[in-house]
Motif scaffolding. Structure first.
Motif, PDB file in Angstrom:
ATOM      1  N   VAL A 156      -7.613  -0.339  -6.054  1.00  0.00           N
ATOM      2  CA  VAL A 156      -6.627   0.258  -5.150  1.00  0.00           C
ATOM      3  C   VAL A 156      -6.807  -0.330  -3.757  1.00  0.00           C
ATOM      4  N   ALA A 157      -5.790  -0.144  -2.940  1.00  0.00           N
ATOM      5  CA  ALA A 157      -5.852  -0.607  -1.550  1.00  0.00           C
ATOM      6  C   ALA A 157      -6.809   0.278  -0.751  1.00  0.00           C
ATOM      7  N   ALA A 158      -7.762  -0.337  -0.068  1.00  0.00           N
ATOM      8  CA  ALA A 158      -8.716   0.411   0.749  1.00  0.00           C
ATOM      9  C   ALA A 158      -8.141   0.748   2.117  1.00  0.00           C
ATOM     10  N   LYS A 159      -6.972   0.209   2.417  1.00  0.00           N
ATOM     11  CA  LYS A 159      -6.284   0.448   3.687  1.00  0.00           C
ATOM     12  C   LYS A 159      -4.818   0.079   3.472  1.00  0.00           C
ATOM     13  N   ALA A 160      -3.996   0.363   4.444  1.00  0.00           N
ATOM     14  CA  ALA A 160      -2.601  -0.070   4.363  1.00  0.00           C
ATOM     15  C   ALA A 160      -2.561  -1.593   4.459  1.00  0.00           C
ATOM     16  N   LEU A 161      -1.853  -2.226   3.539  1.00  0.00           N
ATOM     17  CA  LEU A 161      -1.812  -3.682   3.473  1.00  0.00           C
ATOM     18  C   LEU A 161      -0.378  -4.171   3.646  1.00  0.00           C
ATOM     19  N   LEU A 207      -2.244   2.829   1.614  1.00  0.00           N
ATOM     20  CA  LEU A 207      -3.631   3.185   1.350  1.00  0.00           C
ATOM     21  C   LEU A 207      -3.742   3.959   0.038  1.00  0.00           C
ATOM     22  N   GLY A 208      -4.673   3.556  -0.817  1.00  0.00           N
ATOM     23  CA  GLY A 208      -4.930   4.268  -2.061  1.00  0.00           C
ATOM     24  C   GLY A 208      -4.030   3.888  -3.219  1.00  0.00           C
ATOM     25  N   THR A 209      -3.045   3.020  -2.987  1.00  0.00           N
ATOM     26  CA  THR A 209      -2.124   2.615  -4.054  1.00  0.00           C
ATOM     27  C   THR A 209      -2.807   1.641  -5.014  1.00  0.00           C
ATOM     28  N   ALA A 210      -2.641   1.881  -6.302  1.00  0.00           N
ATOM     29  CA  ALA A 210      -3.210   0.972  -7.299  1.00  0.00           C
ATOM     30  C   ALA A 210      -2.463  -0.356  -7.262  1.00  0.00           C
ATOM     31  N   LEU A 211      -3.215  -1.442  -7.236  1.00  0.00           N
ATOM     32  CA  LEU A 211      -2.601  -2.766  -7.262  1.00  0.00           C
ATOM     33  C   LEU A 211      -2.249  -3.121  -8.699  1.00  0.00           C
ATOM     34  N   THR A 212      -1.143  -3.810  -8.872  1.00  0.00           N
ATOM     35  CA  THR A 212      -0.677  -4.210 -10.197  1.00  0.00           C
ATOM     36  C   THR A 212      -0.531  -5.724 -10.243  1.00  0.00           C
ATOM     37  N   PRO A 213      -0.519  -6.304 -11.426  1.00  0.00           N
ATOM     38  CA  PRO A 213      -0.294  -7.748 -11.518  1.00  0.00           C
ATOM     39  C   PRO A 213       1.009  -8.182 -10.845  1.00  0.00           C
TER      40      PRO A 213
END
Length: 232
Positions: free
Chosen positions: A111-116, A159-165
């Motif tokens: 997941v994102a550790a911060k807003a990206l 922030l906290g969003t799971a990253l996907t392919p």
């Protein structure tokens, strides 16, 4: 499915008005049968799944089954999230009801550790691993940070969003017209030559490169930034 459920429900409620409490089917037993069926399905595909059974309507009056209850499902056994399990009795009175269950599978996901921001190249401090229920991750997920480091985001991520392919794009490590090193294996020897990339590429891409010495165009695989493995 909903129409069929109500037909079964109505037939059970209105066709057995005189059933006394002693001859009623215990709803807890029906729920347990659904739980065992869904859990067995889930364990065939996942480690440590969780199954949550929705409580049945306590007003439901079912003739006690003289034999074993039969469980079935029309969905795939490896389905996570919400499922519907059918429970059937054949005697003395045939009836069928449907029990709603939810299958949860917790996995360590990236997941994102911060807003990206969009087009941001990811580094170790940008991501982290947290346990999440993959039934909520319909767009996919990643299990290792090694899969994302050095790649770029296609769009902003909170922030906290799971990253996907689908949220990632590999960063180009070779640019068209760039001078690169051509590496070729000749037995136990390694030969290095200067060349020029004929196209953009990311790690693992097969691209055309021109040997600066011979002006010959060959194909190779990008092994690292500025490094292309070619076959002699």
């Amino acid at each position: 499915m909903i129409r069929r459920f109500f037909l079964c429900f109505l037939s059970v409620v209105f066709l057995t008005p005189s059933v006394n409490a002693e001859s009623l089917q215990a709803l807890a037993g029906i729920e347990q049968t659904a739980y065992v069926f869904a859990m067995n399905d889930a364990q065939a595909y996942y480690d440590n799944p969780q199954v949550i059974v929705d409580a049945m309507d306590k007003r439901l009056r079912l003739q006690a089954c003289s034999g074993d209850l039969e469980a079935f499902s029309t969905s795939n056994a490896n389905t996570v999230g919400k499922r519907t399990i059918g429970i059937r009795c054949l005697a003395p009175i045939e009836w069928t009801v449907y029990v709603a269950v939810q299958v949860k599978v917790m996995r360590p996901v990236v997941v994102a550790a911060k807003a990206l921001s969009a087009n941001q190249t990811l580094k170790a401090s940008d991501v982290k691993i947290v346990m999440q229920d993959i039934s909520d991750l319909r767009q996919g997920f990643l299990l290792s940070t090694n899969k994302v480091l050095g790649q770029q985001l296609k769009y902003p991520v909170a922030l906290g969003t799971a990253l996907t392919p689908r949220s990632l794009k590999q960063q180009k490590v070779v640019q068209r017209g760039e001078q690169v090193i051509l590496v070729a294996q000749a037995g136990s020897m390694e030969v290095r030559m200067n060349g020029m990339a004929m196209e953009d590429a990311v790690l693992g891409d097969k691209i055309k490169v021109k040997n600066n010495s011979s002006n010959r165009v060959v194909e190779g695989v990008v092994q690292a930034p500025g490094i292309v493995q070619v076959t002699m």
